[in-house]
Design a protein around this motif. Structure first.
Motif, PDB file in Angstrom:
ATOM      1  N   ARG A 103     -14.322   9.273   1.855  1.00 42.41           N
ATOM      2  CA  ARG A 103     -15.544   9.503   1.373  1.00 42.41           C
ATOM      3  C   ARG A 103     -15.838  11.268   1.048  1.00 42.41           C
ATOM      4  O   ARG A 103     -16.702  11.312  -0.024  1.00 42.41           O
ATOM      5  N   LEU A 104     -15.699  11.817   2.096  1.00 43.31           N
ATOM      6  CA  LEU A 104     -16.066  13.239   1.921  1.00 43.31           C
ATOM      7  C   LEU A 104     -15.154  14.107   1.309  1.00 43.31           C
ATOM      8  O   LEU A 104     -14.909  15.150   1.273  1.00 43.31           O
ATOM      9  N   GLY A 105     -13.904  13.352   0.762  1.00 45.16           N
ATOM     10  CA  GLY A 105     -13.143  13.969  -0.230  1.00 45.16           C
ATOM     11  C   GLY A 105     -11.666  14.496   0.550  1.00 45.16           C
ATOM     12  O   GLY A 105     -10.840  15.162   0.101  1.00 45.16           O
ATOM     13  N   HIS A 106     -11.414  14.159   1.738  1.00 50.25           N
ATOM     14  CA  HIS A 106     -10.316  14.377   2.563  1.00 50.25           C
ATOM     15  C   HIS A 106      -9.062  13.188   2.272  1.00 50.25           C
ATOM     16  O   HIS A 106      -9.565  12.037   1.958  1.00 50.25           O
ATOM     17  N   ARG A 107      -7.833  13.703   2.324  1.00 56.54           N
ATOM     18  CA  ARG A 107      -6.718  12.805   2.080  1.00 56.54           C
ATOM     19  C   ARG A 107      -6.308  12.331   3.334  1.00 56.54           C
ATOM     20  O   ARG A 107      -6.024  13.197   4.283  1.00 56.54           O
ATOM     21  N   VAL A 108      -6.514  10.942   3.669  1.00 63.12           N
ATOM     22  CA  VAL A 108      -6.295  10.281   4.991  1.00 63.12           C
ATOM     23  C   VAL A 108      -5.246   9.369   4.890  1.00 63.12           C
ATOM     24  O   VAL A 108      -5.395   8.568   3.965  1.00 63.12           O
ATOM     25  N   SER A 109      -4.463   9.266   5.965  1.00 62.30           N
ATOM     26  CA  SER A 109      -3.596   8.001   6.081  1.00 62.30           C
ATOM     27  C   SER A 109      -3.796   7.097   7.336  1.00 62.30           C
ATOM     28  O   SER A 109      -4.023   7.745   8.398  1.00 62.30           O
ATOM     29  N   TRP A 110      -3.946   5.775   7.271  1.00 64.51           N
ATOM     30  CA  TRP A 110      -4.158   5.101   8.197  1.00 64.51           C
ATOM     31  C   TRP A 110      -3.115   4.229   8.436  1.00 64.51           C
ATOM     32  O   TRP A 110      -2.289   3.517   7.406  1.00 64.51           O
ATOM     33  N   ILE A 111      -2.469   4.301   9.827  1.00 64.07           N
ATOM     34  CA  ILE A 111      -1.260   3.467  10.175  1.00 64.07           C
ATOM     35  C   ILE A 111      -1.619   2.305  10.810  1.00 64.07           C
ATOM     36  O   ILE A 111      -2.360   2.390  11.919  1.00 64.07           O
ATOM     37  N   GLY A 112      -1.263   1.162  10.664  1.00 64.29           N
ATOM     38  CA  GLY A 112      -1.380  -0.311  11.300  1.00 64.29           C
ATOM     39  C   GLY A 112      -0.703  -1.286  10.851  1.00 64.29           C
ATOM     40  O   GLY A 112      -0.009  -1.211   9.954  1.00 64.29           O
ATOM     41  N   ARG A 113      -0.694  -2.338  11.651  1.00 65.83           N
ATOM     42  CA  ARG A 113      -0.235  -3.680  11.279  1.00 65.83           C
ATOM     43  C   ARG A 113      -1.149  -4.783  10.991  1.00 65.83           C
ATOM     44  O   ARG A 113      -2.078  -4.838  11.755  1.00 65.83           O
ATOM     45  N   VAL A 114      -1.143  -5.461   9.916  1.00 68.38           N
ATOM     46  CA  VAL A 114      -1.775  -6.450   9.732  1.00 68.38           C
ATOM     47  C   VAL A 114      -0.933  -7.680   9.565  1.00 68.38           C
ATOM     48  O   VAL A 114       0.260  -7.775   9.487  1.00 68.38           O
ATOM     49  N   GLY A 115      -1.650  -8.830   9.649  1.00 72.50           N
ATOM     50  CA  GLY A 115      -0.805 -10.190   9.551  1.00 72.50           C
ATOM     51  C   GLY A 115      -0.636 -10.616   7.890  1.00 72.50           C
ATOM     52  O   GLY A 115      -1.373  -9.768   6.976  1.00 72.50           O
ATOM     53  N   ALA A 116       0.254 -11.463   7.722  1.00 67.15           N
ATOM     54  CA  ALA A 116       0.659 -11.668   6.452  1.00 67.15           C
ATOM     55  C   ALA A 116      -0.421 -12.801   5.976  1.00 67.15           C
ATOM     56  O   ALA A 116      -0.021 -14.212   5.965  1.00 67.15           O
ATOM     57  N   ASP A 117      -1.711 -12.427   6.062  1.00 72.74           N
ATOM     58  CA  ASP A 117      -2.964 -13.474   5.794  1.00 72.74           C
ATOM     59  C   ASP A 117      -3.930 -12.773   5.000  1.00 72.74           C
ATOM     60  O   ASP A 117      -3.918 -11.568   4.637  1.00 72.74           O
ATOM     61  N   GLN A 118      -4.953 -13.691   4.625  1.00 74.71           N
ATOM     62  CA  GLN A 118      -6.053 -12.842   3.853  1.00 74.71           C
ATOM     63  C   GLN A 118      -6.850 -11.889   4.467  1.00 74.71           C
ATOM     64  O   GLN A 118      -7.065 -10.682   3.862  1.00 74.71           O
ATOM     65  N   PRO A 119      -7.246 -11.890   5.700  1.00 75.43           N
ATOM     66  CA  PRO A 119      -7.919 -10.830   6.516  1.00 75.43           C
ATOM     67  C   PRO A 119      -6.825  -9.610   6.319  1.00 75.43           C
ATOM     68  O   PRO A 119      -7.632  -8.471   6.040  1.00 75.43           O
ATOM     69  N   GLY A 120      -5.661  -9.916   6.418  1.00 72.97           N
ATOM     70  CA  GLY A 120      -4.859  -8.392   6.288  1.00 72.97           C
ATOM     71  C   GLY A 120      -4.895  -8.022   5.019  1.00 72.97           C
ATOM     72  O   GLY A 120      -4.975  -6.760   5.035  1.00 72.97           O
ATOM     73  N   GLU A 121      -4.987  -8.909   3.892  1.00 73.17           N
ATOM     74  CA  GLU A 121      -5.025  -8.266   2.573  1.00 73.17           C
ATOM     75  C   GLU A 121      -6.342  -7.532   2.323  1.00 73.17           C
ATOM     76  O   GLU A 121      -6.418  -6.652   1.513  1.00 73.17           O
ATOM     77  N   LEU A 122      -7.420  -8.154   3.057  1.00 72.13           N
ATOM     78  CA  LEU A 122      -8.857  -7.679   2.943  1.00 72.13           C
ATOM     79  C   LEU A 122      -8.697  -6.347   3.568  1.00 72.13           C
ATOM     80  O   LEU A 122      -9.383  -5.219   3.038  1.00 72.13           O
ATOM     81  N   ILE A 123      -8.055  -5.935   4.586  1.00 72.24           N
ATOM     82  CA  ILE A 123      -8.019  -4.754   5.338  1.00 72.24           C
ATOM     83  C   ILE A 123      -7.261  -3.552   4.334  1.00 72.24           C
ATOM     84  O   ILE A 123      -7.813  -2.683   3.860  1.00 72.24           O
ATOM     85  N   SER A 124      -6.081  -4.049   3.880  1.00 73.88           N
ATOM     86  CA  SER A 124      -5.453  -3.213   2.882  1.00 73.88           C
ATOM     87  C   SER A 124      -5.915  -2.843   1.691  1.00 73.88           C
ATOM     88  O   SER A 124      -6.184  -1.767   1.377  1.00 73.88           O
ATOM     89  N   ARG A 125      -6.745  -4.003   1.105  1.00 69.92           N
ATOM     90  CA  ARG A 125      -7.234  -3.740  -0.214  1.00 69.92           C
ATOM     91  C   ARG A 125      -8.746  -2.727   0.003  1.00 69.92           C
ATOM     92  O   ARG A 125      -8.856  -1.942  -0.837  1.00 69.92           O
ATOM     93  N   THR A 126      -9.251  -3.000   1.347  1.00 70.09           N
ATOM     94  CA  THR A 126     -10.756  -2.260   1.153  1.00 70.09           C
ATOM     95  C   THR A 126     -10.216  -0.812   1.581  1.00 70.09           C
ATOM     96  O   THR A 126     -10.921   0.150   1.026  1.00 70.09           O
ATOM     97  N   LEU A 127      -9.059  -0.346   2.335  1.00 69.26           N
ATOM     98  CA  LEU A 127      -8.915   0.766   2.729  1.00 69.26           C
ATOM     99  C   LEU A 127      -8.314   1.400   1.237  1.00 69.26           C
ATOM    100  O   LEU A 127      -8.424   2.700   1.150  1.00 69.26           O
ATOM    101  N   ARG A 128      -7.348   0.626   0.496  1.00 72.43           N
ATOM    102  CA  ARG A 128      -6.904   1.311  -0.586  1.00 72.43           C
ATOM    103  C   ARG A 128      -8.272   1.612  -1.604  1.00 72.43           C
ATOM    104  O   ARG A 128      -8.184   2.781  -2.361  1.00 72.43           O
TER     105      ARG A 128
END
Ligand SMILES: Nc1ncnc2c1ncn2[C@@H]1O[C@H](COP(=O)(O)OP(=O)(O)O)[C@@H](O)[C@H]1O
Ligand SMILES: O=C(O)C(=O)C[C@H](O)[C@H](O)COP(=O)(O)O
Length: 314
Positions: free
Chosen positions: A43-68
């Motif tokens: 949000r402050l304008g820095h380019r950031v990469s987050w690495i992690g594992r999520v499940g093949a489920d809707q909460p996992g989609e929520l995490i990826s989608r929110t971060l994107r």
């Protein structure tokens, strides 16, 4: 080009109001110490990469989608079909007392492996941010943090560690064994006074503990003091700033917000006093709004809290 790489576990976050056993409504969002920091920096304008594992489920989609949606690079997010995405429950028991429960044992996030890092690390960065939560999740996440720090040190990147001791995940003695040596490899260590005593039990007060870490090679030891502000110990002395006075709505996320603000100013080349100030501004935004990261400011919004309380902008 990516400036900051961070790694860890993010979870689906359910927030309730009042005792949870009574039922009632829950709101659904995303939480995780490192992804909170990633969003704050983005949000402050820095380019950031987050690495992690999520499940093949809707909460996992929520995490990826929110971060994107928040502009965080998710090219290092792996989907693990064998495990569910973890869950975190926040129960606001009374206005400023929140109980947290984790449902993350054997989650997809706890299966993070050093091999998951290769692609993003190869792209380069200026800063690696890790927290003491990830090594508590299991042998894979612990090895991933150590491998990431090895890589960052070999490349000459700055390494920051937020000690973030979570007693529900491991006792202080077990945390000390892993996080003590890890802290000595970091350039910036961020901790509460209690967490400082975990990574450096030898000193008799904060000053003595911070001095021991500085002697071991840490450049900045940052101590978060809640509503009392924050302090930094470095080679040239000690600086302290007051917190920003705000109405308190939800204190969870203040520490991660503070880290994002501090590291943002560090990346901007600001001196330590300004790093502390930006940290406390982000901490104040976090406590004055619901959710771990939802209320964090964009760069244009940074001066907002210096307006008179009750201001309407029109
Ligand atoms: N009640 C508060 N009012 C204003 N700022 C706060 C308040 N609580 C925390 N902060 C800010 O957020 C920072 C981090 O909060 P703190 O509670 O120390 O971390 P953590 O959430 O990790 O325990 C503090 O250094 C302070 O700047
Ligand atoms: O990932 C975990 O295990 C978490 O506990 C997620 C937490 O919601 C944040 O890390 C907030 O923590 P603070 O900023 O210290 O209030």
């Amino acid at each position: 080009m990516i400036e900051v790489i961070t790694l860890g576990e993010s979870m689906a976050a359910l927030r309730g109001h009042g005792p949870m056993r009574l039922g009632g409504e829950l709101s659904l969002s995303v939480a995780g110490a490192e992804s909170n920091v990633a969003i704050g920096l983005s949000r402050l304008g820095h380019r950031v990469s987050w690495i992690g594992r999520v499940g093949a489920d809707q909460p996992g989609e929520l995490i990826s989608r929110t971060l994107r949606a928040e502009g965080v690079d998710v090219s290092g997010v792996a989907v693990d079909p064998a495990r569910p995405t973890g869950l975190i429950l926040f129960e606001k028991r009374v206005a400023d007392l929140i109980r947290v429960r984790y449902y993350r044992t054997d989650s997809a996030g706890s299966r993070l492996h050093p091999d998951d890092l290769a692609g993003v690390l190869a792209g380069g960065a200026r800063l690696l941010h890790v927290t003491g939560i990830t090594p508590a999740l299991g042998p894979g996440p612990r090895a991933a943090v150590l491998a990431a720090v090895d890589h960052a040190k070999a490349q000459g990147w700055t390494v920051s560690l937020d000690v973030n001791h979570r007693s529900m995940l491991w006792p202080a003695e077990a945390a000390a064994e892993v996080l003590g040596p890890l802290a000595r490899r970091a350039d910036v260590v961020i901790a509460s006074p209690e967490e400082l005593a975990i990574v450096e039990p030898e000193g008799y007060d904060d000053l003595a503990r911070a001095d021991r870490l500085l002697t071991a090679g840490v450049a900045e030891v940052v101590v978060k003091l809640g509503a009392d502000g924050a302090r930094v110990h470095h080679g040239a002395g000690v600086e302290q700033v007051e917190s920003v006075r705000v109405p308190v709505l939800d204190t969870v996320g203040a520490g991660d917000a503070f880290s994002a603000g501090y590291l943002s100013a560090l990346l901007d080349g600001e001196p330590t006093g300004e790093r502390l100030r930006r940290g406390t501004v982000l901490g104040a935004f976090a406590v004055a709004s619901d959710g771990d990261w939802e209320g964090l400011p964009t760069r244009e919004e940074l001066p907002l809290l210096s307006l008179e309380p009750g201001t309407t902008i029109r």
